[in-house]
Design a protein around this motif. Structure first.
Motif, mmCIF file in Angstrom:
data_model
loop_
_atom_site.group_PDB
_atom_site.id
_atom_site.type_symbol
_atom_site.label_atom_id
_atom_site.label_comp_id
_atom_site.label_asym_id
_atom_site.label_seq_id
_atom_site.Cartn_x
_atom_site.Cartn_y
_atom_site.Cartn_z
ATOM 1 N N SER A 16 71.215 -68.801 69.954
ATOM 2 C CA SER A 16 70.431 -69.966 69.566
ATOM 3 C C SER A 16 69.835 -69.778 68.175
ATOM 4 N N MET A 34 76.766 -85.720 67.231
ATOM 5 C CA MET A 34 77.323 -84.365 67.198
ATOM 6 C C MET A 34 76.212 -83.324 67.089
ATOM 7 N N LEU A 35 75.232 -83.544 66.178
ATOM 8 C CA LEU A 35 74.149 -82.584 66.014
ATOM 9 C C LEU A 35 73.316 -82.484 67.294
ATOM 10 N N GLU A 59 74.383 -83.046 70.345
ATOM 11 C CA GLU A 59 75.165 -82.357 71.375
ATOM 12 C C GLU A 59 75.230 -80.856 71.106
ATOM 13 N N LEU A 60 75.384 -80.469 69.840
ATOM 14 C CA LEU A 60 75.401 -79.047 69.506
ATOM 15 C C LEU A 60 74.054 -78.397 69.837
ATOM 16 N N THR A 61 72.977 -79.111 69.538
ATOM 17 C CA THR A 61 71.650 -78.589 69.870
ATOM 18 C C THR A 61 71.520 -78.386 71.371
ATOM 19 N N ARG A 62 71.987 -79.365 72.148
ATOM 20 C CA ARG A 62 71.911 -79.248 73.604
ATOM 21 C C ARG A 62 72.698 -78.040 74.100
ATOM 22 N N LEU A 63 73.889 -77.842 73.539
ATOM 23 C CA LEU A 63 74.726 -76.732 73.980
ATOM 24 C C LEU A 63 74.105 -75.382 73.629
ATOM 25 N N PHE A 64 73.545 -75.273 72.413
ATOM 26 C CA PHE A 64 73.013 -73.985 71.965
ATOM 27 C C PHE A 64 71.638 -73.683 72.534
ATOM 28 N N THR A 65 71.045 -74.635 73.245
ATOM 29 C CA THR A 65 69.751 -74.353 73.871
ATOM 30 C C THR A 65 69.847 -74.337 75.394
ATOM 31 N N LEU A 74 72.524 -74.883 61.393
ATOM 32 C CA LEU A 74 72.377 -76.324 61.527
ATOM 33 C C LEU A 74 71.068 -76.898 61.021
ATOM 34 N N ALA A 110 72.546 -70.369 65.652
ATOM 35 C CA ALA A 110 72.848 -71.796 65.566
ATOM 36 C C ALA A 110 71.812 -72.510 64.707
#
Length: 379
Positions: free
Chosen positions: A367, A349-350, A352-358, A374, A370
């Motif tokens: 970013s 999850m972390l 995937e969230l990193t990928r989405l916010f970058t 996180l 985020a």
């Protein structure tokens, strides 16, 4: 912004023999006393942190900035000789979040060596932390006495570099590599200028560059700007010559091309954060920054520049730091207690969230927010 432009004790005693109570009492009195301490405020901890066994990441202002930013509560133990002199110190933070429970000594540090004036200062300092049965992780130089503790095992290694400043500026220039000298001449031809500032607006300017680099090059989130602000608050305005935050920004035709954030603790200038824009790299702004930092440290009468650690799977970075007349040592990651049990779904999850916010389409300010939400889970 307005910047100044640079012109570039003992272990556990054996039982007394012969039933001699006097001898037993005398021998017991030589045992180091272990006592709890708050590393943010304790005077004996500060004494150790300000001495040769201490460093930036065990300093009270650094620990305060980290804990204030992420809501951690630090613990520490101090070892004292019979006369009350502090001879050892060890600090840690217990982290409990969606990734589970773990002990970090200390979080968000290049290394946080147990502060030991000798091998006999280590026994007892980590007993309570290790007795919890919670996974404990610490990083220190490979020759720290803690590395000989059989309860700790090595799980990783990194390279550390530092440049001693036992010379004049001219002598230092001859010590750096010929490649570095050529790059400095190229930076000069390309009109790269370096400005130094101790002001908060320079920290903000660097953080924007930092976010941009981590997002666009590495697809990673940056630590929150509040963390950088707290570092600045803790190291600035104390009235002491032994602490400072100095931000260096390299500009080309008025545009920031690269930057670095340095901290002064004691007699050392510590490189902590750096960022640059790829389109300016051929103009050699990073070389200009490194040389400006060395000159700055010399002008302040400091003993050394600490370039921090580099992963061994980054040979390019290791090689780059070697060029600056630097010494090289090994930093080991030690683990005590059981290995952490990773929560696979949380890690996924972390990630995937990193990928989405970058994603490139995501604004930098989103970013940044985020990262503020996180980043504490990444320690």
């Amino acid at each position: 912004m307005s910047f100044e432009t640079l012109t570039v004790s003992s272990g556990r005693p054996e039982p007394a023999t012969g039933g001699d109570p006097v001898g037993a009492v005398l021998e017991e009195s030589t045992v180091n006393a272990i006592s709890p301490a708050d590393p943010r405020t304790d005077s004996k901890w500060r004494q150790l942190a300000s001495g040769p066994a201490g460093g930036l990441f065990t300093s009270p202002p650094w620990i305060q900035a980290v804990c204030d930013s992420y809501g951690f509560t630090p613990e520490a133990r101090i070892s004292e000789a019979p006369d009350g002199t502090p001879v050892g110190g060890f600090a840690w933070v217990t982290v409990s979040d969606i990734r589970g429970e773990r002990i970090s000594a200390l979080p968000f540090c290049d290394r946080a060596d147990p502060m030991l004036t000798g091998p006999d200062a280590w026994p007892g300092l980590a007993d309570e932390a290790l007795a919890t049965g919670t996974p404990l992780t610490l990083r220190c130089f490979s020759d720290n006495p803690a590395t000989a503790d059989p309860r700790l095992r090595s799980v990783g290694e990194a390279a550390w570099h530092g440049t001693p400043l036992d010379c004049t500026e001219d002598e230092l220039y001859t010590r750096i590599s010929s490649t570095s000298r050529r790059n400095l001449k190229a930076a000069d031809r390309n009109n790269v200028t370096v400005a130094a500032s101790t002001e908060l607006d320079a920290v903000h300017a660097f953080h924007r560059l930092h976010v941009r680099l981590r997002k666009n090059k590495y697809r990673l989130l940056a630590q929150p700007v509040e963390f950088f602000e707290r570092i600045w608050q803790q190291f600035t305005g104390t009235g002491s010559d032994t602490t400072a935050v100095i931000t260096l920004l390299a500009e080309v035709d008025g545009e920031v091309a690269a930057g670095a954030m340095y901290l002064v603790w004691g007699d050392t200038l510590y490189y902590k954060f750096g960022a640059s824009l790829s389109e300016f790299l051929p103009m050699r702004p990073n070389d200009a920054l490194y040389w400006a930092a060395l000159k700055l440290a010399l002008s302040r009468g400091l003993r050394a520049v600490d370039w921090g650690i580099s992963d061994l799977d980054q040979p390019g970075l290791v090689s780059y730091k070697r060029k600056w007349a630097s010494e090289e040592r090994r930093v080991v990651t030690l683990r005590g207690g059981p290995d952490p049990t990773p929560k696979t779904e949380v890690g996924t999850m972390l990630g995937e969230l990193t990928r989405l916010f970058t994603e490139p389409s995501v604004p930098d300010e989103i970013s940044t927010q985020a990262g503020a939400l996180l980043y504490r889970h990444f320690c």
